[in-house]
Structures are given as structure tokens and as C-alpha cells.
Scaffold this motif. Structure first.
Motif, PDB file in Angstrom:
ATOM      1  N   ALA A 150     -10.919  -6.414   9.822  1.00  0.00           N
ATOM      2  CA  ALA A 150      -9.873  -5.513  10.315  1.00  0.00           C
ATOM      3  C   ALA A 150      -8.574  -5.761   9.550  1.00  0.00           C
ATOM      4  N   PRO A 151      -8.067  -4.750   8.819  1.00  0.00           N
ATOM      5  CA  PRO A 151      -6.838  -4.957   8.056  1.00  0.00           C
ATOM      6  C   PRO A 151      -5.616  -5.110   8.974  1.00  0.00           C
ATOM      7  N   GLN A 152      -4.652  -5.890   8.505  1.00  0.00           N
ATOM      8  CA  GLN A 152      -3.354  -5.947   9.173  1.00  0.00           C
ATOM      9  C   GLN A 152      -2.515  -4.829   8.575  1.00  0.00           C
ATOM     10  N   VAL A 153      -1.824  -4.078   9.416  1.00  0.00           N
ATOM     11  CA  VAL A 153      -1.044  -2.933   8.953  1.00  0.00           C
ATOM     12  C   VAL A 153       0.306  -2.938   9.661  1.00  0.00           C
ATOM     13  N   VAL A 154       1.381  -2.747   8.892  1.00  0.00           N
ATOM     14  CA  VAL A 154       2.727  -2.669   9.465  1.00  0.00           C
ATOM     15  C   VAL A 154       3.489  -1.525   8.802  1.00  0.00           C
ATOM     16  N   VAL A 155       4.436  -0.959   9.539  1.00  0.00           N
ATOM     17  CA  VAL A 155       5.304   0.081   8.988  1.00  0.00           C
ATOM     18  C   VAL A 155       6.287  -0.578   8.022  1.00  0.00           C
ATOM     19  N   LEU A 156       6.446   0.015   6.855  1.00  0.00           N
ATOM     20  CA  LEU A 156       7.407  -0.491   5.872  1.00  0.00           C
ATOM     21  C   LEU A 156       7.978   0.690   5.099  1.00  0.00           C
ATOM     22  N   ARG A 157       9.267   0.877   5.211  1.00  0.00           N
ATOM     23  CA  ARG A 157       9.944   1.935   4.472  1.00  0.00           C
ATOM     24  C   ARG A 157      10.565   1.338   3.208  1.00  0.00           C
ATOM     25  N   PRO A 158      10.482   2.064   2.091  1.00  0.00           N
ATOM     26  CA  PRO A 158      11.123   1.559   0.872  1.00  0.00           C
ATOM     27  C   PRO A 158      12.631   1.385   1.096  1.00  0.00           C
ATOM     28  N   ARG A 159      13.180   0.353   0.483  1.00  0.00           N
ATOM     29  CA  ARG A 159      14.624   0.130   0.535  1.00  0.00           C
ATOM     30  C   ARG A 159      15.164   0.387  -0.869  1.00  0.00           C
ATOM     31  N   ASP A 160      16.090   1.337  -0.974  1.00  0.00           N
ATOM     32  CA  ASP A 160      16.631   1.734  -2.285  1.00  0.00           C
ATOM     33  C   ASP A 160      15.512   2.121  -3.245  1.00  0.00           C
ATOM     34  N   ASP A 161      14.519   2.856  -2.723  1.00  0.00           N
ATOM     35  CA  ASP A 161      13.363   3.328  -3.502  1.00  0.00           C
ATOM     36  C   ASP A 161      12.499   2.197  -4.050  1.00  0.00           C
ATOM     37  N   LEU A 162      12.544   1.033  -3.405  1.00  0.00           N
ATOM     38  CA  LEU A 162      11.758  -0.108  -3.876  1.00  0.00           C
ATOM     39  C   LEU A 162      10.933  -0.722  -2.757  1.00  0.00           C
ATOM     40  N   ILE A 163       9.742  -1.165  -3.107  1.00  0.00           N
ATOM     41  CA  ILE A 163       8.919  -2.014  -2.245  1.00  0.00           C
ATOM     42  C   ILE A 163       8.835  -3.356  -2.973  1.00  0.00           C
ATOM     43  N   GLU A 164       9.411  -4.382  -2.365  1.00  0.00           N
ATOM     44  CA  GLU A 164       9.405  -5.703  -2.982  1.00  0.00           C
ATOM     45  C   GLU A 164       8.564  -6.641  -2.131  1.00  0.00           C
ATOM     46  N   LEU A 165       7.619  -7.312  -2.778  1.00  0.00           N
ATOM     47  CA  LEU A 165       6.696  -8.220  -2.092  1.00  0.00           C
ATOM     48  C   LEU A 165       6.802  -9.612  -2.692  1.00  0.00           C
ATOM     49  N   ARG A 166       6.778 -10.603  -1.826  1.00  0.00           N
ATOM     50  CA  ARG A 166       6.645 -12.002  -2.247  1.00  0.00           C
ATOM     51  C   ARG A 166       5.386 -12.514  -1.558  1.00  0.00           C
ATOM     52  N   ILE A 167       4.481 -13.070  -2.332  1.00  0.00           N
ATOM     53  CA  ILE A 167       3.153 -13.417  -1.835  1.00  0.00           C
ATOM     54  C   ILE A 167       2.857 -14.874  -2.157  1.00  0.00           C
TER      55      ILE A 167
END
Length: 125
Positions: free
Chosen positions: A55-72
């Protein structure tokens, strides 16, 4: 791993992201569904047979300043995804049959601009 994707009018991909710990038949997907504004962590092919493991984990995420930034952060049995400056976090266990594996980028049904990708190996304790 640090990744920054530009999500603006030029983005045509419906989903995009990274696949980590990629091996013959194993992978963990960290993706973004642009149409639903959802960040997801799908470990259904991450090895091991644990009930509801797929089962995937899913959360709402809106781009901020047209960017999606991920740290993994990835280690031998866990994966943590920090988005929106750490305001959104996905954490889960992963079970692979072997250590290692690669990293792949993906974009479904179109294109997305990858502004930055940085990979820094973590040392052992």
C-alpha cells in the motif's frame, strides 16, 4: 539524495520522480502525481512479503514557487522522504534481498525539468 523538479506550464509529465534501490525485480518509487498534487512512496516492489506492504503512502503536496524539492535518506532497511522544507515527511521500511541497487529518474506521459540532483553516500557507523 536531494532532487529539485520544476513544475510549471512547461511540465507535461503526469507523474515523475525517482526509483531507488533498483535491482532486477526490486525498486522503491518516490513519485509525484502532478494532476492530483500528490507525493507518494510506493514500496510494493521493495522486497519482503509483509501484509499491506504494497500500500503506497500518499500525501497532498503543492509545488512551492513552481518547485518540488525532495530530500531522501536511504539505508539498508528504511527510507525517509522530506518535502516542502521538511513540512511533509514520508518514512517507511524497505526490505531488499540484497544491498546496493541503482537510482533512476522517471517521467510518465511527458517531460519534467530536473533542476538539481545531488547524491551523497552515507558512511557506516
Amino acid at each position: 539524495i536531494s532532487a529539485m523538479f520544476r513544475v510549471d506550464a512547461s511540465t507535461t509529465a503526469t507523474r515523475f520522480g525517482l526509483k531507488g534501490r533498483v535491482a532486477a525485480d526490486e525498486t522503491t518509487t518516490i513519485g509525484y502525481n502532478r494532476q492530483q498534487l500528490r507525493l507518494y512512496l510506493d514500496r510494493s516492489y521493495s522486497g519482503g512479503q509483509v501484509p499491506v506492504f504494497g500500500a503506497p503512502q500518499v500525501v497532498v503536496l503543492r509545488p512551492r514557487d513552481d518547485l518540488i524539492e525532495l530530500r531522501i535518506l536511504v539505508d539498508t532497511s528504511s527510507l525517509e522522504v522530506f518535502a516542502d522544507g521538511g513540512h511533509t515527511v514520508l518514512t517507511n521500511q524497505i526490505f531488499f534481498s540484497r544491498a546496493g541497487g541503482g537510482l533512476e529518474l522517471f517521467a510518465d506521459d511527458g517531460a519534467v525539468v530536473l533542476e538539481r540532483l545531488t547524491v551523497v553516500p552515507l558512511g557506516t557507523l
